[in-house]
Design a protein around this motif. Structure first.
Motif, PDB file in Angstrom:
ATOM      1  N   THR A   1      -2.611  -3.453  11.484  1.00  0.00           N
ATOM      2  CA  THR A   1      -1.330  -4.163  11.433  1.00  0.00           C
ATOM      3  C   THR A   1      -0.666  -4.019  10.056  1.00  0.00           C
ATOM      4  N   SER A   2      -1.461  -3.978   8.997  1.00  0.00           N
ATOM      5  CA  SER A   2      -0.838  -3.744   7.689  1.00  0.00           C
ATOM      6  C   SER A   2      -0.189  -2.368   7.686  1.00  0.00           C
TER       7      SER A   2
ATOM      8  N   ASP B   1       6.799   3.801   4.944  1.00  0.00           N
ATOM      9  CA  ASP B   1       5.725   4.660   4.440  1.00  0.00           C
ATOM     10  C   ASP B   1       5.140   5.534   5.553  1.00  0.00           C
TER      11      ASP B   1
ATOM     12  N   ALA C   1      -0.786 -10.024   8.089  1.00  0.00           N
ATOM     13  CA  ALA C   1      -1.262  -8.670   7.784  1.00  0.00           C
ATOM     14  C   ALA C   1      -0.113  -7.673   7.851  1.00  0.00           C
ATOM     15  N   ILE C   2       0.747  -7.822   8.850  1.00  0.00           N
ATOM     16  CA  ILE C   2       1.897  -6.919   8.951  1.00  0.00           C
ATOM     17  C   ILE C   2       2.798  -7.107   7.731  1.00  0.00           C
TER      18      ILE C   2
ATOM     19  N   SER D   1       1.990  -8.165   4.857  1.00  0.00           N
ATOM     20  CA  SER D   1       1.334  -7.610   3.666  1.00  0.00           C
ATOM     21  C   SER D   1       1.621  -6.123   3.555  1.00  0.00           C
ATOM     22  N   GLY D   2       1.553  -5.430   4.696  1.00  0.00           N
ATOM     23  CA  GLY D   2       1.857  -3.999   4.695  1.00  0.00           C
ATOM     24  C   GLY D   2       3.298  -3.734   4.297  1.00  0.00           C
ATOM     25  N   VAL D   3       4.218  -4.554   4.813  1.00  0.00           N
ATOM     26  CA  VAL D   3       5.635  -4.392   4.472  1.00  0.00           C
ATOM     27  C   VAL D   3       5.820  -4.549   2.966  1.00  0.00           C
TER      28      VAL D   3
ATOM     29  N   LEU E   1       3.572  -4.406   0.497  1.00  0.00           N
ATOM     30  CA  LEU E   1       2.906  -3.393  -0.329  1.00  0.00           C
ATOM     31  C   LEU E   1       3.671  -2.071  -0.267  1.00  0.00           C
ATOM     32  N   ALA E   2       4.264  -1.800   0.888  1.00  0.00           N
ATOM     33  CA  ALA E   2       5.038  -0.568   1.011  1.00  0.00           C
ATOM     34  C   ALA E   2       6.304  -0.648   0.174  1.00  0.00           C
TER      35      ALA E   2
ATOM     36  N   ARG F   1      -5.229 -13.210  -1.671  1.00  0.00           N
ATOM     37  CA  ARG F   1      -4.742 -12.039  -2.407  1.00  0.00           C
ATOM     38  C   ARG F   1      -3.508 -12.339  -3.249  1.00  0.00           C
TER      39      ARG F   1
END
Ligand code: TPP
Ligand code: SF4
Lengths: 622, 337
Positions: free
Chosen positions: A305-306, A315, B79-80, B82-84, B86-87, B116
């Motif tokens: 999901t991340s 990305d 979690a999603i 977090s990805g956004v 970090l990107a 985190r």
């Protein structure tokens, strides 16, 4: 007095060989992986083709000397093309009784076994469950056994070096073994000495001790002339170029690095450790200098999901795992498929189901990759076939994900992921272009699910882009506006569009080709990591005069290459060979009206052996 | 990122064209409106705002915001998001979640995002019930509560979201009644300004399945007597007459009345949201009378992105590799002619 004893006839004549399979086995603490890697690297630099496969216990610290604590490393080197780590062993180097016991089956009768006779103590024999000492009871009569007191000789060689504790001394006996093998196969120890100089730059006493032991082994074999320096293997004919030895997991990681650079996107990895996929994570975390964002998440679900979040934000996003991890990622994959974002999921297959055989290889996650999600949820499925071409397929997976706006599952397996072979290095400039579907400006009546006419890929409007604010999600989308829609006909339409989008990938992947024969009596069919075994078996049969046997290998599984049916229909019989109970054969049956598909399946956590394949294929054609 | 000045927005700029489909009277409307009012005050560009939600009534929220958004899967929004983040660390990232979404199925992601300290904001709609699946108890439902899945009364102990969050090292935790839009709006602005993960628990009334679950604290007529709205640096007093306050008695907080038993204004504890030690904040979070609202904890700390960024810069400056060819041709390579 150090005892040396060699049974059977000693043949001091040097013999030229095409290829040889050597297996180093010992306790997990004996350094067999390093020994094997050094031997294969040296051979590769000498110009041989090589293929390697490590085999270690799933316990981290199994009790010393136990049967299940045996660690092994197999190297296949040749002056001819080598496509597998080999199955029947020409030389076994066994550092202890447990290693001998568990590996003796693989040694060809009449061939050589080198053992550390110092380790054949009463205690070790008991641990290996030997009732009598195999070195004394005549049970090794069919082999040429070379007994070397490696432990004592190592101690002897190091007796005047200061600052060496006993443990370090004993640990370096693997280098004694390596020295012997270098002598036997006419390899110079130089490359390994260079390696010591680099690795122990800050610990000169270790450079000194390891070099000494390695040379001691080498000279021991030479001066005592008790060991026949019997084999020479000349360089292989390989395409000219710059090479390096690469393992499958590293190649996979590097394929993504190349894809990120080529596409001009940043690479994001969301992952959770699992054997045998973890080394891809280990590799990618190193490359912060390329701006790689490698995120070790709290579990597989957060891993995928991340990555979906990172993909939404623009990305090149990937996630890596093995079977049980893919099971956890299923729901999120459905989301990625529904929101039509690019994403690559690597599944390094291992023996299943459940925790299964974590350190053994299998091809049994194919159906999971194809269908392991709720609803109609097609994604692209690819499978790499050798350690080095993991690079190409990782690159290709990223390219297809970005160009078609879809999740792609890339299947590799423990066998090719942990194995290694020469890789002719590719420059990024030589790799195919990678486009993406990003939109940067509002044009006309823009919608998030507007599609490219040819690929049906939707456009990619990433947060931060002025004027293209929009919402996506797992709920069904209106085909025009992309808003939530529960209209029955719309759902049917969208389901079909999503399927058609994957189907159209056929127009962008290579056709299926066959090797050795285009038509004939038997077509051997394989997919993924069994390429090396199947290819070399069919090749051998063709060399023996069976020239109506062809071989077709699949790397593209969903969608299948366009010409699949016409290629398959040119053979009288087809045998589909898989390391599972018959998953790919069912995909073929579902898609094509081809009768008489035969199967050859192996479900032992082991790769195919050459002789079993040859026997099987002969049975079918004779 | 462009550096042009941020346009002056109004709340209408953030309302999407989608019809809002919550039950009439649901507090979710209040939260939506507060967010739409807060965003123009934050100084962020509309195109830089991203709402990520899981699944539940609350999680429909992103559809109603004219920003970027994703309505994802149950429990995984942190979690999603977090990805956004970090990107693209330049984005203003918001997680919208419910008590079932974040405390049950998403419990793991919830604690790890806080640990985190990624710079994003979480709005937790706590209605102590599962709304979307029509009325089962949630991890915040009270023992004894009768719901569709606990007809004889719930037997499971509830989580206190703040307690869990601070235990997971949340640096910013705030709590607010679902019927106090003005304070809520300000809280959203404060959360956005905070550098790190901020968590706002909204005591959200579900009119259909758990109506009135907070009225004993939030009802307009009594809330001043039942709630203590804390502010950093201010004494912790409450009550209609501002005559009640908190003092420390041994290891426990105690309610006292100013002017009684010799208690004076100066004796009342002063709220320190910035204290890194979580002990006092945990006590405040657990208190039942008064119920503590406001920004209970807010201490600055380095974020994950900052650490990552510093490390990346350091690795880059020490590395000879600028493109992948450098890596591919490094180490042990050999030539075949
Ligand atoms: C994997 C999965 N399991 C279960 C569900 C069903 N489900 C949807 S929302 C929900 C609970 C929502 O409760 P809460 O988070 O408190 O949100 P609310 O609806 O009260 O705002 C459940 C169990 C689902 N969508 N996905
Ligand atoms: S069910 Fe409850 S939480 Fe959901 S919209 Fe209705 S009132 Fe709001």
């Amino acid at each position: 007095m150090i005892a040396n004893k060699i049974s059977n006839n000693i043949n001091l004549k040097s013999e030229a060989l095409d290829a040889v399979v050597i297996r180093f086995v010992g306790d997990s603490g004996d350094g067999m992986q390093l020994t094997g890697t050094q031997f294969s690297d040296t051979s590769a630099m000498f110009g041989n083709d090589v293929s390697t496969f490590p085999n270690y216990p799933s316990e981290i610290r199994a009790p010393q000397g136990s049967l299940y604590g045996v660690s092994g490393f197999q190297v296949h080197i040749g002056s001819v093309e080598i496509s597998t780590p080999g199955d029947d062993v020409d030389l076994l180097v066994a550092m202890n009784p447990a290693g001998l016991k568990t590996n003796l089956y693989s040694v060809k009768p009449g061939h050589t076994i080198i053992i550390d006779s110092d380790s054949f103590t009463k205690k070790n024999l008991e641990k290996a469950q030997y009732e009598t000492n195999p070195l004394r009871d005549g049970s090794l009569g069919n082999y040429r056994v070379i007994e070397v007191s490696m432990s004592s000789l190592t101690k002897e060689a190091l007796k005047d070096i200061e600052n060496l504790d006993n443990k370090t001394i004993i640990r370096s006996k693997n280098m004694f073994a390596l020295g012997i093998v270098y002598w036997m196969y006419d390899r110079s120890p130089e490359h390994t000495i260079d390696f010591f100089n680099k690795k122990f730059a800050s610990k000169p006493h270790l450079i000194e001790s390891n070099t000494r032991v390695l040379n001691a082994g080498y000279y021991y074999a030479e001066t005592l002339e008790l060991i026949p320096n019997a084999y020479t293997i000349s360089p292989a004919k390989m395409e000219s170029g710059t090479y390096r030895i690469i393992g499958g997991n590293t190649a996979t990681a590097w394929g993504f690095l190349a894809a990120a650079e080529k596409s001009g996107l940043e690479l994001f990895l969301g992952s959770y450790p699992i054997t045998p996929a973890t080394d891809i994570l280990h590799e990618l975390v190193k490359h912060k200098h390329f701006g790689v964002k490698a995120f070790q998440a709290e579990d597989e679900i957060a891993g995928v999901t991340s990555a979906i979040g990172a993909s939404f934000a623009g990305d090149l996003a990937i996630t890596t795992t093995s079977g049980p991890g893919l099971a956890l990622k299923g729901e999120a994959l459905g989301l990625a498929m529904m929101v039509e974002l690019p994403l690559v999921v690597v599944n390094v297959q291992r023996g299943g189901p459940s925790t299964g055989l974590p350190t053994k290889t299998e091809q049994s996650d194919l159906m999971q990759a194809m269908y392991g999600r709720n609803g109609e949820s097609p994604v692209i499925v690819l499978a790499a076939s050798t350690p080095s071409n993991c690079f190409n397929y990782a690159y290709q997976a990223a390219k297809l994900a970005l160009e078609h706006m879809t999740p792609v599952i890339l299947l590799t397996d423990g066998y090719i992921a942990n194995g290694s072979e020469p890789w002719k290095i590719k420059r990024v400039a030589e790799m195919p272009e990678i486009k993406n579907n990003k939109v940067t400006k509002v044009t006309g009546n823009w919608h998030p699910y507007d599609r490219d006419e040819d690929t049906l890929a939707r456009n990619w409007a990433v947060p931060g882009t002025f004027g293209l604010e929009h919402r996506i999600g797992g709920l069904e989308k209106d085909s025009v506006t992309g808003d939530v829609s529960h209209v029955p006909e719309n759902h049917e339409f969208m389901t079909k569009i999503r399927a058609e989008k994957i189907k159209r990938v056929q127009n962008y992947i290579p056709d299926l080709t066959t090797e050795f024969a285009e038509e004939g009596d038997l077509l051997v069919v394989g997919w993924g990591g069994t390429y090396g075994s199947l290819h070399s078996a069919v090749k051998q049969l063709n060399n023996e005069g069976y020239n109506k046997i062809g071989y077709a290998h699949f790397n593209y599984i969903n969608p299948l290459p366009k010409n699949t049916e016409s290629v398959l229909s040119k053979f009288k019989k087809i045998v589909v060979c898989e390391l599972n109970n018959g998953q790919f054969v069912n995909i073929l049956k579902m898609n094509f009206n081809i009768c008489g598909l035969l199967q050859y399946n192996k479900i032992q956590g082991l790769p195919f052996g050459n002789s079993e394949l040859i026997t099987e294929f002969k049975k079918i054609v004779d | 990122m462009e550096t042009t000045a941020v346009k002056k927005y109004t709340f209408k700029d953030f309302a999407s064209n989608q019809e809002v489909r919550w039950c009439p009277g649901c507090d979710d409307y209040v939260i939506l409106r507060a967010m739409q009012k807060a965003l123009p005050e934050m100084g962020v560009k509309k195109e830089d705002v991203v709402f990520i939600s899981g699944i539940g009534c609350s999680s429909r929220f992103p559809y109603y915001m004219d920003t970027y958004g994703m309505h994802s899967i149950h429990g995984r929004a942190p979690a999603i998001a977090s990805g956004v983040k970090l990107a693209n660390p330049d984005l203003s990232v918001w997680v919208i979640t419910g008590d079932g979404d974040s405390m049950a199925i998403g419990g793991n992601h919830f604690i790890h995002v806080l640990r985190r300290n990624i710079n994003l904001n979480i709005v937790l709609f706590n209605n102590e019930i599962y709304g979307l699946t029509k009325g089962q108890f949630s991890p915040t439902s009270l023992v004894g509560q009768k719901t569709k899945s606990s007809p004889y009364g719930n037997t499971q102990q509830p989580f206190q979201p703040g307690e869990l969050a601070i235990g997971a090292q949340a640096r910013f935790f705030a709590r607010i009644g679902g019927n106090t839009p003005k304070e809520m709006t300000q809280m959203f602005i404060d959360a956005e300004k905070f550098n790190g993960t901020s968590l706002i628990e909204v005591l959200q009334n579900c009119v259909i399945f758990n109506d009135g679950c907070y009225t004993q604290f939030t009802d307009k007529n009594i809330r001043e007597d039942k709630q203590l709205f804390v502010e950093d640096g201010k004494p912790m007093v409450f009550g209609k007459n501002r005559d009640k306050g908190l003092v420390l008695n041994g290891l426990k907080l105690e309610v006292v009345t100013i002017g009684e038993n010799g208690v004076e204004q100066e004796d009342i504890l002063v709220h320190n949201a910035k204290e890194q030690d979580p002990t006092m904040h945990q006590m405040l979070v657990r208190l039942k009378y008064p119920l503590v609202t406001g920004i209970i904890r807010r201490f600055d700390d380095i974020t994950l992105e900052e650490r990552e960024d510093a490390l990346t810069k350091q690795v880059k400056s020490n590395s000879k590799f600028t493109q992948t060819d450098d890596l591919f041709f490094s180490g042990e390579i050999y030539q075949v002619n």
